[in-house]
Design a protein around this motif. Structure first.
Motif, PDB file in Angstrom:
ATOM      1  N   SER B  75       0.795  -1.232   0.000  1.00 30.52           N
ATOM      2  CA  SER B  75       0.000   0.000   0.000  1.00 30.52           C
ATOM      3  C   SER B  75       0.825   1.278   0.000  1.00 30.52           C
ATOM      4  O   SER B  75       0.355   2.315  -0.441  1.00 30.52           O
ATOM      5  N   ASN B  76       2.066   1.217   0.468  1.00 22.44           N
ATOM      6  CA  ASN B  76       2.862   2.445   0.503  1.00 22.44           C
ATOM      7  C   ASN B  76       3.542   2.688  -0.845  1.00 22.44           C
ATOM      8  O   ASN B  76       4.756   2.472  -1.003  1.00 22.44           O
ATOM      9  N   VAL B  77       2.760   3.154  -1.792  1.00 23.83           N
ATOM     10  CA  VAL B  77       3.243   3.339  -3.165  1.00 23.83           C
ATOM     11  C   VAL B  77       4.365   4.379  -3.232  1.00 23.83           C
ATOM     12  O   VAL B  77       5.349   4.224  -3.949  1.00 23.83           O
ATOM     13  N   GLN B  78       4.217   5.432  -2.467  1.00 21.75           N
ATOM     14  CA  GLN B  78       5.227   6.488  -2.475  1.00 21.75           C
ATOM     15  C   GLN B  78       6.587   5.937  -2.026  1.00 21.75           C
ATOM     16  O   GLN B  78       7.614   6.135  -2.693  1.00 21.75           O
ATOM     17  N   ALA B  79       6.598   5.215  -0.920  1.00 21.72           N
ATOM     18  CA  ALA B  79       7.861   4.656  -0.418  1.00 21.72           C
ATOM     19  C   ALA B  79       8.437   3.688  -1.451  1.00 21.72           C
ATOM     20  O   ALA B  79       9.647   3.639  -1.680  1.00 21.72           O
ATOM     21  N   SER B  80       7.552   2.922  -2.091  1.00 24.74           N
ATOM     22  CA  SER B  80       8.000   1.943  -3.081  1.00 24.74           C
ATOM     23  C   SER B  80       8.670   2.635  -4.274  1.00 24.74           C
ATOM     24  O   SER B  80       9.763   2.252  -4.706  1.00 24.74           O
ATOM     25  N   LEU B  81       8.045   3.679  -4.796  1.00 20.80           N
ATOM     26  CA  LEU B  81       8.609   4.367  -5.964  1.00 20.80           C
ATOM     27  C   LEU B  81       9.907   5.091  -5.609  1.00 20.80           C
ATOM     28  O   LEU B  81      10.890   5.027  -6.358  1.00 20.80           O
ATOM     29  N   LEU B  82       9.914   5.758  -4.466  1.00 18.32           N
ATOM     30  CA  LEU B  82      11.128   6.484  -4.068  1.00 18.32           C
ATOM     31  C   LEU B  82      12.280   5.514  -3.822  1.00 18.32           C
ATOM     32  O   LEU B  82      13.430   5.765  -4.212  1.00 18.32           O
ATOM     33  N   THR B  83      11.975   4.392  -3.195  1.00 17.20           N
ATOM     34  CA  THR B  83      13.001   3.382  -2.931  1.00 17.20           C
ATOM     35  C   THR B  83      13.554   2.849  -4.255  1.00 17.20           C
ATOM     36  O   THR B  83      14.763   2.692  -4.426  1.00 17.20           O
ATOM     37  N   THR B  84      12.661   2.580  -5.199  1.00 17.53           N
ATOM     38  CA  THR B  84      13.081   2.054  -6.501  1.00 17.53           C
ATOM     39  C   THR B  84      13.992   3.053  -7.218  1.00 17.53           C
ATOM     40  O   THR B  84      15.047   2.681  -7.760  1.00 17.53           O
ATOM     41  N   ALA B  85      13.593   4.317  -7.202  1.00 13.40           N
ATOM     42  CA  ALA B  85      14.409   5.349  -7.860  1.00 13.40           C
ATOM     43  C   ALA B  85      15.789   5.433  -7.207  1.00 13.40           C
ATOM     44  O   ALA B  85      16.811   5.549  -7.884  1.00 13.40           O
ATOM     45  N   LEU B  86      15.818   5.331  -5.889  1.00 13.24           N
ATOM     46  CA  LEU B  86      17.078   5.399  -5.163  1.00 13.24           C
ATOM     47  C   LEU B  86      17.983   4.213  -5.523  1.00 13.24           C
ATOM     48  O   LEU B  86      19.180   4.370  -5.780  1.00 13.24           O
ATOM     49  N   LEU B  87      17.384   3.021  -5.561  1.00 13.62           N
ATOM     50  CA  LEU B  87      18.161   1.822  -5.889  1.00 13.62           C
ATOM     51  C   LEU B  87      18.766   1.953  -7.291  1.00 13.62           C
ATOM     52  O   LEU B  87      19.911   1.568  -7.535  1.00 13.62           O
ATOM     53  N   GLN B  88      17.987   2.504  -8.228  1.00 11.01           N
ATOM     54  CA  GLN B  88      18.501   2.684  -9.588  1.00 11.01           C
ATOM     55  C   GLN B  88      19.660   3.661  -9.594  1.00 11.01           C
ATOM     56  O   GLN B  88      20.696   3.441 -10.227  1.00 11.01           O
ATOM     57  N   ARG B  89      19.493   4.749  -8.846  1.00 14.45           N
ATOM     58  CA  ARG B  89      20.549   5.758  -8.804  1.00 14.45           C
ATOM     59  C   ARG B  89      21.821   5.173  -8.193  1.00 14.45           C
ATOM     60  O   ARG B  89      22.931   5.556  -8.539  1.00 14.45           O
ATOM     61  N   MET B  90      21.652   4.220  -7.280  1.00 17.25           N
ATOM     62  CA  MET B  90      22.815   3.598  -6.647  1.00 17.25           C
ATOM     63  C   MET B  90      23.407   2.511  -7.545  1.00 17.25           C
ATOM     64  O   MET B  90      24.342   1.826  -7.146  1.00 17.25           O
ATOM     65  N   GLY B  91      22.807   2.322  -8.738  1.00 18.54           N
ATOM     66  CA  GLY B  91      23.396   1.382  -9.676  1.00 18.54           C
ATOM     67  C   GLY B  91      23.026  -0.086  -9.469  1.00 18.54           C
ATOM     68  O   GLY B  91      23.654  -0.981 -10.036  1.00 18.54           O
ATOM     69  N   ILE B  92      22.007  -0.376  -8.664  1.00 12.73           N
ATOM     70  CA  ILE B  92      21.611  -1.777  -8.473  1.00 12.73           C
ATOM     71  C   ILE B  92      21.014  -2.284  -9.785  1.00 12.73           C
ATOM     72  O   ILE B  92      20.141  -1.640 -10.362  1.00 12.73           O
ATOM     73  N   LYS B  93      21.518  -3.437 -10.257  1.00 16.06           N
ATOM     74  CA  LYS B  93      21.088  -3.907 -11.565  1.00 16.06           C
ATOM     75  C   LYS B  93      19.756  -4.657 -11.540  1.00 16.06           C
ATOM     76  O   LYS B  93      18.890  -4.456 -12.362  1.00 16.06           O
ATOM     77  N   LYS B  94      19.612  -5.586 -10.591  1.00 16.54           N
ATOM     78  CA  LYS B  94      18.418  -6.426 -10.622  1.00 16.54           C
ATOM     79  C   LYS B  94      17.420  -5.994  -9.549  1.00 16.54           C
ATOM     80  O   LYS B  94      17.567  -6.346  -8.388  1.00 16.54           O
ATOM     81  N   ILE B  95      16.442  -5.234  -9.982  1.00 17.72           N
ATOM     82  CA  ILE B  95      15.434  -4.720  -9.049  1.00 17.72           C
ATOM     83  C   ILE B  95      14.065  -5.309  -9.407  1.00 17.72           C
ATOM     84  O   ILE B  95      13.629  -5.227 -10.552  1.00 17.72           O
ATOM     85  N   TYR B  96      13.414  -5.910  -8.439  1.00 17.53           N
ATOM     86  CA  TYR B  96      12.084  -6.493  -8.622  1.00 17.53           C
ATOM     87  C   TYR B  96      11.129  -5.664  -7.781  1.00 17.53           C
ATOM     88  O   TYR B  96      11.356  -5.482  -6.591  1.00 17.53           O
ATOM     89  N   VAL B  97      10.075  -5.148  -8.423  1.00 18.93           N
ATOM     90  CA  VAL B  97       9.193  -4.255  -7.676  1.00 18.93           C
ATOM     91  C   VAL B  97       7.739  -4.690  -7.715  1.00 18.93           C
ATOM     92  O   VAL B  97       7.202  -5.053  -8.769  1.00 18.93           O
ATOM     93  N   ARG B  98       7.109  -4.634  -6.574  1.00 24.36           N
ATOM     94  CA  ARG B  98       5.683  -4.957  -6.516  1.00 24.36           C
ATOM     95  C   ARG B  98       4.880  -3.705  -6.844  1.00 24.36           C
ATOM     96  O   ARG B  98       5.197  -2.605  -6.363  1.00 24.36           O
ATOM     97  N   ALA B  99       3.839  -3.868  -7.675  1.00 24.28           N
ATOM     98  CA  ALA B  99       2.945  -2.745  -7.984  1.00 24.28           C
ATOM     99  C   ALA B  99       1.546  -3.137  -7.549  1.00 24.28           C
ATOM    100  O   ALA B  99       1.164  -4.307  -7.645  1.00 24.28           O
TER     101      ALA B  99
END
Ligand code: ATP
Ligand code: ATP
Lengths: 230, 230
Positions: B75-99
């Protein structure tokens, strides 16, 4: 055609109501929220705004005439349990209930509800299976020891046909499908590749690099087969 | 062994963290809620209390050293999107995200996230499949035309063995498993029956009433085979 009622049109309930309607079922969507019903009513056979914990209202909508009822609420555990108890009291035989935690599951079991589905737990297990098998795209368990998986054709099989490989007698695994990239011309005249699965795996087809094999067997046999390539 | 981080230990995230740990992965559970971490820490390799949208803290826990990260908040969509953006910026290659809704899915797609999982939608589809096939206990789609199903042995096959039936050449379906009731003596000396699946379907075994056949094939072939009995 079967008559199914879906109560609680959250994301899960909505998907069920829509999928079953597409399959040709007579689906009645039930929710107490007017906006929710407004959004779904064109996609299901029938829909009604009612509080599913209210016996008088539930009798009024003739719910005991349906074949199956799905109680699809998630976070509202109280509404889910009360609705389930009411459906039982009304004599509905086939009740499917979603549970979101183990305590709710045990309450439903003691109420003799046969079909309890915990979607977070089930998807957590399926997801862990799919992420934990290298080179494997889809991994679903069929029994506690058997699975069906999807994997890239291993190096040592490239150029060979299933007929000459005898994978069942040698490795104890059953190849149920072959997926291969098929060129298609799209509307701009561009050639694009899409992955198509043969109706039945062609025993004479020489396997190509990047084809996918869909295989069935015990986890033990599948793992030793996959270990051969690494 | 692979190193996987699971962020957001709701029901789904918790199940993933536990299942992957049981499979032998190095799992780091990440959540900002101390109680949640206290409850899970004995079941995973490592756990840490941190706000996954905080870059400084995430760098401090060395998250960029893991192989895969699963963003499991619901349910915390905001935290999910911000976390995903952060992980990408940190260069993490394999990111799996729940929507949890289509809008969130489209945002994640535009962020080039490869693996997006919507558990309510996926389970809604799977559940509709399993409920919509009469006499069929489990029904999972393998491609848009193929499925694996579980069904009671049809009347016309009782007493016959797979070897003499040639189901693949006659009906285009592949029997991948036979489940049969096996008597077991429990600790009170009572005989109870449990359903066991043979490692490999025995081609010489005469099928019994109430055995279950696990079959694979195109939906069309499976449906015509099942229609034979009714
Ligand atoms: N007593 C009730 N009678 C009818 N509908 C109800 C009742 N209680 C809740 N609902 C409906 O159930 C729907 C889903 O509710 P809930 O918040 O429990 O699910 P959710 O956890 O959001 O579901 P999902 O995870 O599938 O999105 C809502 O649309 C709500 O209006
Ligand atoms: N910024 C954040 N950093 C770390 N953890 C977070 C953050 N935001 C939320 N969480 C954690 O994510 C977990 C799940 O949150 P959320 O409420 O989104 O999921 P949920 O919808 O309840 O999940 P599920 O359906 O799997 O039970 C909670 O334990 C919460 O503490």
């Amino acid at each position: 055609m079967e008559n199914i009622a879906v109560i609680g049109l959250g994301q899960f309930g909505t998907q069920i109501a829509i999928s079953l309607t597409q399959k040709g079922f007579e689906v009645t969507a039930i929710d107490q929220n007017k906006d929710v019903i407004m959004n779904i009513k064109d996609m299901v056979s029938d829909s009604v705004i009612v509080d599913s914990t209210d016996e008088k209202d539930m009798r009024a909508i003739n719910i005991h005439s349906v074949d199956k009822v799905i109680v699809a609420m998630g976070s509202n555990v109280q509404a889910s349990l009360l609705t389930t108890a009411l459906l039982q009291r009304m004599g509905i035989k086939k009740i499917y209930v979603r549970a979101i935690n183990p305590l709710q599951e045990s309450i439903l079991k003691s109420m003799s509800i046969d079909y309890i589905i915990n979607i977070e737990k089930e998807m957590g297990i399926q997801f862990s299976n799919s992420i934990s098998t290298k080179n494997i795209n889809k991994y679903i368990e069929i029994s506690d020891r058997h699975s069906i998986i999807d994997t890239v054709v291993p190096e040592f099989l490239i150029g060979k046909a299933l007929k000459e490989l005898h994978l069942r007698s040698h490795y104890g695994i059953n190849v149920v499908g072959i997926k291969t990239r098929v060129p298609e011309v799209d509307d701009t005249g561009e050639i694009r590749y899409s992955i198509k699965m043969m109706d039945i795996p062609d025993p004479n087809y020489p396997l190509r690099k990047n084809d996918l094999l869909v295989m069935f067997g015990t986890d033990e046999k599948l793992n030793s087969f996959l270990a051969k390539d690494s």
